[in-house]
Design an enzyme around this catalytic site. Structure first.
Site, PDB file in Angstrom:
ATOM      1  N   LYS A 135       0.854  -1.192   0.000  1.00  0.00           N
ATOM      2  CA  LYS A 135       0.000   0.000   0.000  1.00  0.00           C
ATOM      3  C   LYS A 135       0.884   1.234   0.000  1.00  0.00           C
ATOM      4  O   LYS A 135       1.747   1.389   0.863  1.00  0.00           O
ATOM      5  CB  LYS A 135      -0.906   0.022   1.235  1.00  0.00           C
ATOM      6  CG  LYS A 135      -1.834   1.235   1.229  1.00  0.00           C
ATOM      7  CD  LYS A 135      -2.773   1.213   2.417  1.00  0.00           C
ATOM      8  CE  LYS A 135      -2.193   1.851   3.643  1.00  0.00           C
ATOM      9  NZ  LYS A 135      -2.357   3.297   3.751  1.00  0.00           N
ATOM     10  N   ASP A 183      -3.314   4.407  -2.122  1.00  0.00           N
ATOM     11  CA  ASP A 183      -4.275   4.899  -1.126  1.00  0.00           C
ATOM     12  C   ASP A 183      -4.199   6.424  -1.044  1.00  0.00           C
ATOM     13  O   ASP A 183      -3.612   6.976  -0.113  1.00  0.00           O
ATOM     14  CB  ASP A 183      -3.935   4.245   0.221  1.00  0.00           C
ATOM     15  CG  ASP A 183      -4.909   4.619   1.320  1.00  0.00           C
ATOM     16  OD1 ASP A 183      -6.048   5.018   0.998  1.00  0.00           O
ATOM     17  OD2 ASP A 183      -4.533   4.519   2.503  1.00  0.00           O
ATOM     18  N   LYS A 218      -7.032   8.379  -1.323  1.00  0.00           N
ATOM     19  CA  LYS A 218      -8.309   8.855  -0.754  1.00  0.00           C
ATOM     20  C   LYS A 218      -8.839  10.097  -1.485  1.00  0.00           C
ATOM     21  O   LYS A 218      -9.001  11.167  -0.889  1.00  0.00           O
ATOM     22  CB  LYS A 218      -8.149   9.147   0.741  1.00  0.00           C
ATOM     23  CG  LYS A 218      -7.804   7.910   1.558  1.00  0.00           C
ATOM     24  CD  LYS A 218      -7.863   8.178   3.053  1.00  0.00           C
ATOM     25  CE  LYS A 218      -7.633   6.950   3.889  1.00  0.00           C
ATOM     26  NZ  LYS A 218      -6.287   6.376   3.819  1.00  0.00           N
ATOM     27  N   ASP A 276     -13.320  14.999  -4.209  1.00  0.00           N
ATOM     28  CA  ASP A 276     -13.472  16.305  -4.859  1.00  0.00           C
ATOM     29  C   ASP A 276     -14.736  16.255  -5.696  1.00  0.00           C
ATOM     30  O   ASP A 276     -15.498  15.289  -5.590  1.00  0.00           O
ATOM     31  CB  ASP A 276     -12.215  16.604  -5.718  1.00  0.00           C
ATOM     32  CG  ASP A 276     -11.938  18.096  -5.843  1.00  0.00           C
ATOM     33  OD1 ASP A 276     -12.887  18.852  -6.144  1.00  0.00           O
ATOM     34  OD2 ASP A 276     -10.782  18.515  -5.636  1.00  0.00           O
ATOM     35  N   THR A 320     -11.568   6.351  10.861  1.00  0.00           N
ATOM     36  CA  THR A 320     -11.628   5.800  12.223  1.00  0.00           C
ATOM     37  C   THR A 320     -11.136   6.804  13.260  1.00  0.00           C
ATOM     38  O   THR A 320     -11.255   6.577  14.456  1.00  0.00           O
ATOM     39  CB  THR A 320     -10.810   4.501  12.327  1.00  0.00           C
ATOM     40  OG1 THR A 320      -9.538   4.740  11.736  1.00  0.00           O
ATOM     41  CG2 THR A 320     -11.481   3.357  11.614  1.00  0.00           C
ATOM     42  N   ARG A 364       3.558  -1.161  10.577  1.00  0.00           N
ATOM     43  CA  ARG A 364       4.586  -1.143  11.615  1.00  0.00           C
ATOM     44  C   ARG A 364       4.933  -2.478  12.247  1.00  0.00           C
ATOM     45  O   ARG A 364       6.130  -2.711  12.515  1.00  0.00           O
ATOM     46  CB  ARG A 364       4.210  -0.091  12.684  1.00  0.00           C
ATOM     47  CG  ARG A 364       4.406   1.322  12.152  1.00  0.00           C
ATOM     48  CD  ARG A 364       3.695   2.348  12.977  1.00  0.00           C
ATOM     49  NE  ARG A 364       2.250   2.230  12.836  1.00  0.00           N
ATOM     50  CZ  ARG A 364       1.374   3.029  13.433  1.00  0.00           C
ATOM     51  NH1 ARG A 364       1.793   3.986  14.221  1.00  0.00           N
ATOM     52  NH2 ARG A 364       0.082   2.866  13.233  1.00  0.00           N
TER      53      ARG A 364
HETATM   54  O1  C5P Z   1       1.446   0.542  10.792  1.00  0.00           O
HETATM   55  P1  C5P Z   1       0.015   0.112  10.718  1.00  0.00           P
HETATM   56  O2  C5P Z   1      -0.141  -1.388  10.593  1.00  0.00           O
HETATM   57  O3  C5P Z   1      -0.834   0.694  11.794  1.00  0.00           O
HETATM   58  O4  C5P Z   1      -0.463   0.716   9.315  1.00  0.00           O
HETATM   59  C1  C5P Z   1      -1.779   0.721   8.924  1.00  0.00           C
HETATM   60  C2  C5P Z   1      -1.920   1.485   7.627  1.00  0.00           C
HETATM   61  O5  C5P Z   1      -3.303   1.641   7.343  1.00  0.00           O
HETATM   62  C3  C5P Z   1      -1.337   2.879   7.653  1.00  0.00           C
HETATM   63  O6  C5P Z   1      -0.853   3.166   6.339  1.00  0.00           O
HETATM   64  C4  C5P Z   1      -2.515   3.757   7.994  1.00  0.00           C
HETATM   65  O7  C5P Z   1      -2.381   5.053   7.476  1.00  0.00           O
HETATM   66  C5  C5P Z   1      -3.648   3.027   7.302  1.00  0.00           C
HETATM   67  N1  C5P Z   1      -4.978   3.240   7.869  1.00  0.00           N
HETATM   68  C6  C5P Z   1      -5.282   3.004   9.201  1.00  0.00           C
HETATM   69  N2  C5P Z   1      -6.537   3.224   9.692  1.00  0.00           N
HETATM   70  C7  C5P Z   1      -7.494   3.642   8.891  1.00  0.00           C
HETATM   71  C8  C5P Z   1      -7.229   3.873   7.541  1.00  0.00           C
HETATM   72  C9  C5P Z   1      -5.947   3.663   7.070  1.00  0.00           C
HETATM   73  O8  C5P Z   1      -4.409   2.584   9.952  1.00  0.00           O
HETATM   74  N3  C5P Z   1      -8.710   3.809   9.364  1.00  0.00           N
END
Ligand code: C5P
Length: 244
Positions: free
Chosen positions: A41, A68, A70, A73, A127, A218
């Site tokens: 992603k 991604d 998003k 517009d 979220t 992460r």
């Molecule tokens: O590092 P982690 O596993 O938390 O990454 C989750 C990914 O999903 C990140 O790129 C974050 O920006 C994205 N994301 C999220 N929650 C959302 C929408 C997108 O964590 N509601």
């Protein structure tokens, strides 16, 4: 010729969130993890930093890319953006369901014009927002109802892939059954740090509940051995994959 261990598994539900601010590191980690992930992603931070050239570096790995950005517009602008981004051949591209049904339809029809149409994915309510934020916006809905409302609109516009948090998997599956594909961030393997994610689920739990794609960053990127972390997650999902 690529060896078997070099190839991505197109049906692997694990997508790596490539939230890395160094392009060489990002390219090398994507390449290394390729046998253990279904795709990567690429988000706003990466794309605004490195642009289409940086994107191409990742695309050279041959991994499917979930772009991604998003988009949100007016319909004409979003369809122009989708047409432009489709030239990069992402496998998936996000838009905000909150942009309205006409905007979503415009995005979908622009995607369909492409030689390799990206799958348009609708992002519902962020979220990071809660009931009080909606109230401030003058929206008299709870977060739960708002989420369902945006999902209904996406489906009505013809979009069948939705981003949702792990806790929304069950209600969305109850509402739409197998008619939707669900893409879920907020995933943490057993014992992994939650970071800033509040309501997490393990990869196995989310997958068994009905998520189709798990976006994980992460817990893999910050692991002592990212390759081993990705492999362990991928292997934990293997027994639950259709046909296994
Ligand atoms: O590092 P982690 O596993 O938390 O990454 C989750 C990914 O999903 C990140 O790129 C974050 O920006 C994205 N994301 C999220 N929650 C959302 C929408 C997108 O964590 N509601």
């Amino acid at each position: 010729m690529a060896s078997v261990t070099d190839s991505a598994d197109a049906n692997n539900p694990l997508f790596l969130a490539l939230d890395i601010s160094d392009i060489d590191t990002a390219a090398s980690i994507a390449k290394k993890l390729k046998p253990h992930i279904g795709g990567v992603k690429i988000g706003m931070e990466f794309f605004y930093n490195f642009g289409a050239r940086g994107y191409e570096r990742i695309r050279e790995t041959g991994l499917p890319i979930f772009l991604d950005l998003k988009l949100h517009d007016i319909p004409a602008t979003v369809s122009a953006a989708v047409r432009t981004l489709a030239r990069l051949s992402p496998a998936m591209l996000t838009i905000h369901a909150g942009g309205g049904i006409e905007m979503m339809r415009a995005a979908l029809s622009a995607a369909k014009e492409a030689d390799a149409p990206p799958r348009i994915v609708a992002v519902g309510m962020l979220t990071s927002l809660e009931d009080a934020d909606l109230k401030r916006e003058g929206i008299p809905q709870t977060a739960e109802i708002r989420t369902r409302h945006l999902a209904d609109n996406a489906i009505e516009a013809g979009i069948n892939t939705l981003v949702c948090s792990p806790r929304e998997i069950t209600p969305l599956r109850e509402r739409f059954g197998g008619d939707v594909s669900l893409v879920t961030p907020g995933i943490r393997p057993e014992g992994a740090k939650a970071d800033d994610q509040k309501r997490t689920m393990t990869p196995e739990e989310a997958y068994r509940l009905g998520a189709d794609i798990l976006v994980i960053g992460r817990p893999i990127l910050h692991a002592g051995n990212p390759e081993a972390a990705a492999r362990a997650i991928s292997e934990s999902l293997q027994p639950h994959r259709p046909g296994e």
